[in-house]
Design an enzyme around this catalytic site. Structure first.
Site, PDB file in Angstrom:
ATOM      1  N   GLU A   1     -12.651  -2.638  12.059  1.00 38.19           N
ATOM      2  CA  GLU A   1     -12.616  -1.899  10.795  1.00 38.19           C
ATOM      3  C   GLU A   1     -13.730  -2.336   9.846  1.00 38.19           C
ATOM      4  OE1 GLU A   1      -8.915  -2.200   8.663  1.00 38.19           O
ATOM      5  OE2 GLU A   1      -9.737  -1.224   6.888  1.00 38.19           O
TER       6      GLU A   1
ATOM      7  N   GLU B   1       0.824  -1.212   0.000  1.00 39.56           N
ATOM      8  CA  GLU B   1       0.000   0.000   0.000  1.00 39.56           C
ATOM      9  C   GLU B   1       0.858   1.262   0.000  1.00 39.56           C
ATOM     10  OE1 GLU B   1      -4.064  -1.501   2.082  1.00 39.56           O
ATOM     11  OE2 GLU B   1      -2.570  -0.739   3.467  1.00 39.56           O
TER      12      GLU B   1
ATOM     13  N   ASP C   1      -8.206  -9.378   4.022  1.00 38.97           N
ATOM     14  CA  ASP C   1      -8.015  -8.247   4.927  1.00 38.97           C
ATOM     15  C   ASP C   1      -9.082  -8.153   6.000  1.00 38.97           C
ATOM     16  OD1 ASP C   1      -7.116  -5.958   6.050  1.00 38.97           O
ATOM     17  OD2 ASP C   1      -7.578  -4.624   4.389  1.00 38.97           O
TER      18      ASP C   1
HETATM   19  C1  BDP Z   1      -6.207  -2.373   5.983  1.00 31.26           C
HETATM   20  C2  BDP Z   1      -6.525  -1.005   6.480  1.00 31.26           C
HETATM   21  C3  BDP Z   1      -5.382  -0.049   6.358  1.00 31.26           C
HETATM   22  C4  BDP Z   1      -4.144  -0.663   6.953  1.00 31.26           C
HETATM   23  C5  BDP Z   1      -3.866  -1.973   6.284  1.00 31.26           C
HETATM   24  C6  BDP Z   1      -2.709  -2.738   6.907  1.00 31.26           C
HETATM   25  O1  BDP Z   1      -7.638  -0.523   5.745  1.00 31.26           O
HETATM   26  O2  BDP Z   1      -5.747   1.134   7.006  1.00 31.26           O
HETATM   27  O3  BDP Z   1      -3.052   0.176   6.841  1.00 31.26           O
HETATM   28  O4  BDP Z   1      -4.967  -2.817   6.416  1.00 31.26           O
HETATM   29  O5  BDP Z   1      -2.980  -3.682   7.634  1.00 31.26           O
HETATM   30  O6  BDP Z   1      -7.136  -3.222   6.570  1.00 31.26           O
HETATM   31  O7  BDP Z   1      -1.560  -2.418   6.670  1.00 31.26           O
END
Ligand code: BDP
Length: 719
Positions: free
Chosen positions: A412, A310, A384
């Protein structure tokens, strides 16, 4: 004068009836209110008369403070600390090496089996006096034993014939805070970060101590203070003294601090030209940085790293592997006994054919290449933190590497701090899943506790839901998820029902009927949420950005961040084909798991649309066709929230007004949101299925457009 009289009358009233005082939830499960059941109180009064902690250390000191306040609170009178055992009913706590009483009791053989931090709690006799022994091989064990003892008292359990042995099955039990230096919290729904970087190191908030006590009470022994999307500034001298101040508060409670390391820190704060993990200057920079950290915090735990995921920097920016990056950092902390937790939640800028496969594809080839002090931190499922996912195929697939799971305590994807969702069943489902890596019985829990592959470095992480709001977690029931994580990190084989029962008794009431009622709500809540959000294996169909409400229509932006990428609804059916004729993600599982998932007949129905693209008229075990079943599940989800509301209503006599009303009010919002999920998803999927709503399913209140443009104004974390 009149007012003074009124106030004094109120104080006397509160003193006489402490049970009715305002309850803001701050004390979590460590309430220590007076035992009101006369029989239980009589037994405790008879069995507990005095206490001694033998030995001297900061941990034993805080253990003594806890003993004193808990006993005074629970028994409603002062139980004194004594120097020697003179009467029946003395509690003696200490280590084998530090307590003359304990060492005289010939407990060596019993205690030999204890792992570090383990303890025994024993009713026995010492010089003809009845005593309760809380003994361990180290101070941490004594502290944990004391908290276990108070769990029993808070649950009104007998304390007369005690013979308890307990050792943690996982070595490092950690919270991960996704907290930013400006005190915002990524995916945090409980106010601001607990860490007030502006006022540290000089000002030490009482919350830091209470945070540490709370964690120690469930055996958590480490905390990563900062967001995985890391800010290099935390590694600068100015911040490290603040980190050291927190470490000082946590140390007596046996909690180590860890930090997230931004991979590009040598460039950003070190003024180097590169962060290439094989560059000698970079290697030297991290070594020096580690030395600096350890000079301030001698027991610093180590680093957690999110790299090449990301948009985060990482070794792949320099054509190096994850192993190159992790090992370089591991070498920097190794001389000090530190570790590196390297996250497997990776995905790069190229959209893969199936994101669920990526972590496995990148990490399995690296098995055996990581240093001994590296753990790979793997999310419970391959995508996720969804309401339901299959277990991550990496568990069992990297036998030569220490793997640790990452669970998400913060909700989340499960209604943030508004929905009542007890997550122990979700954690348990993953831990008890059978990977078949070494044949039947190769549970994820065995990968994690090291017994499957003989690993001694073991760990488990949970993304924290605690923040600055008065009751720490927003929803009163979200406290239970923090509790459950800690208990499962101590013993990954525990059962959700037991955990729920403990938590309810400590947090709300010991009335059996009320406990049963609340347990039922909690134990059903996750499945109910799956029903109204993502039934039958649907996943990642939430609104883009906030992840709170439905957004199956999301189709813009990076493909594997859209919903249409995951549900793949079309005129024929719905679901992601991950079978051998689709993305073949099933091949990442060992047989027979892969064959079970691969075959539409044997694939568990709760994961059907995760692994298969299924025709709308496919007949399910219920006898219903898929379209009808989807509608039915969504509707069932909504109706079940109403049942939860009903059940909760019946507990009012047992719960203080403040928390009862808070939960009641949140359940109203949960029911509203469940309807939004149901109606939005059904209307949207109907544009593909082109079928009518089956009988018995409530009609949506609005048209699809309404749900597509709906905005929440009362949900934490959404602006
Ligand atoms: C996702 C989240 C994000 C996190 C990412 C992570 O939306 O905010 O940074 O995982 O785990 O679930 O790195």
């Amino acid at each position: 004068m009149k007012n003074i009289l009124k106030i004094s009358a109120f104080i006397v009233f509160c003193f006489l009836f402490p049970g009715i005082k305002a309850e803001d939830g701050y004390r979590l499960w460590l309430r220590y209110d007076p035992v009101t059941d006369p029989a239980v109180l009589a037994q405790y009064t008879k069995s507990i008369k005095a206490w001694i902690i033998e030995g001297e250390s900061s941990t034993l000191r805080v253990a003594g403070v806890e003993l004193q306040s808990a006993l005074n609170g629970l028994l409603g009178r002062s139980i004194t600390s004594v120097k020697a055992v003179k009467r029946n009913g003395t509690i003696i706590a200490g280590t084998l090496a530090g307590s003359p009483v304990i060492s005289s009791l010939k407990l060596e053989s019993r205690m030999r089996g204890l792992s570090p931090e383990g303890y025994i709690i024993l009713s026995t006799k010492y010089r003809n006096k009845k005593v309760i022994i809380i003994a361990a091989n180290d101070d941490a064990g004594v502290l944990y034993g004391i908290f276990h003892f108070f769990r029993l008292l808070q649950m009104h359990k007998p304390v007369t014939e005690l013979e308890i042995t307990s050792s943690p099955l996982v070595k490092l039990r950690l919270l991960n805070h996704w907290d930013n230096l400006n005190r915002s919290v990524e995916r945090g729904y409980s106010g601001f970060s607990l860490w007030n970087w502006n006022t540290l190191p000089d000002s030490i908030d009482q919350r830091y101590t209470d945070y540490a006590r709370t964690n120690a009470s469930i055996g958590i022994n480490g905390t990563v203070l900062t967001n995985v999307n890391a800010n290099a500034l935390i590694l600068t001298g100015d911040y490290l003294v603040k980190v050291a101040a927190l470490a000082n508060v946590f140390r007596p409670y046996c909690i180590k601090v860890y930090l997230t390391a931004r991979f590009s820190a040598p460039v950003e704060i070190g003024k180097l030209k590169t962060a290439d993990p094989l560059d000698p200057e970079v290697i030297a920079w991290w070594k020096k940085k580690a030395d600096e950290i350890y000079s301030l915090i001698p027991d610093f735990g180590g680093f957690l790293v999110k790299a090449n995921s990301e948009g985060q920097p990482g070794p792949q920016n320099y054509n190096r592997t994850h192993a190159d990056g992790a090992n370089m950092l591991a070498d920097a902390v190794a001389p000090h006994g530190g570790i590196v937790m390297w996250r497997a939640f990776v995905y790069d800028n190229n959209v893969p054919d199936d994101r669920a496969k990526q972590a496995y594809n990148e990490f399995v080839p690296l098995d055996g290449q990581f240093r001994k002090n590296v753990l790979i931190q793997v999310k419970n499922g391959p995508v996720d933190f969804q309401p339901r996912e299959p277990f991550h195929p990496l568990f069992g697939a990297m036998p030569a590497t220490a793997l640790m799971p990452e669970f998400q305590i913060t909700q989340e994807y499960l209604g943030s701090s508004v929905h009542l969702v007890f997550l122990a069943p979700l954690f348990e489902e993953c831990l008890k899943a059978d990977t078949y890596a070494k044949g039947k019985g190769s549970l994820v829990a065995k990968v994690i506790d090291g017994t499957l592959e003989n690993h001694t470095l073991t760990a488990m992480a949970g993304v924290s839901n605690a923040g600055s709001v008065r009751n720490w977690t927003g929803h009163s029931f979200a406290q239970a998820n923090w509790y459950a994580f800690g208990r499962l990190a101590w013993d990954p084989y525990l059962d959700s029902g037991q955990i729920a029962g403990e938590w309810i008794r400590m947090t709300f009431t010991c009335d059996d009927e009320a406990v049963q009622r609340i347990s039922k709500i909690m134990l059903n809540s996750r499945e109910i949420t799956v029903n109204y959000m993502t039934p039958i294996g649907l996943h990642h169909i939430m609104y883009a950005g906030h992840h709170y409400g439905p957004g199956p229509w999301v189709n813009r932006g990076r493909q594997d961040w859209t919903s249409v990428y995951y549900h793949r609804a079309d005129s024929i059916g719905i679901g992601f084909d991950r079978t051998s004729s689709g993305s073949n993600a099933v091949s990442q599982y060992y047989p027979p798991v892969r064959d079970i998932y691969n075959n539409i007949q044997t694939c568990p129905e709760n994961l059907l649309l995760w692994f298969h693209h299924v025709p709308w008229d496919y007949k399910l075990k219920s006898g219903r066709i898929l379209w009808n079943e989807i509608c039915y599940r969504y509707d069932e989800g909504v109706k079940s929230v109403r049942l939860m509301q009903n059940e909760w209503g019946k507990t009012s006599n047992f719960i203080d007004k403040e928390r009862f009303e808070q939960v009641k009010e949140l359940l109203v919002r949960q029911e509203r949101d469940a309807r939004i999920w149901r109606d939005g998803c059904i209307l949207y999927f109907q544009t593909f299925s082109k079928r009518p709503l089956p009988a018995g399913v409530d009609k949506p209140e609005h048209d699809l457009q309404y749900y597509m443009t709906h905005k929440y104004t009362d949900v934490p974390g959404i602006r």
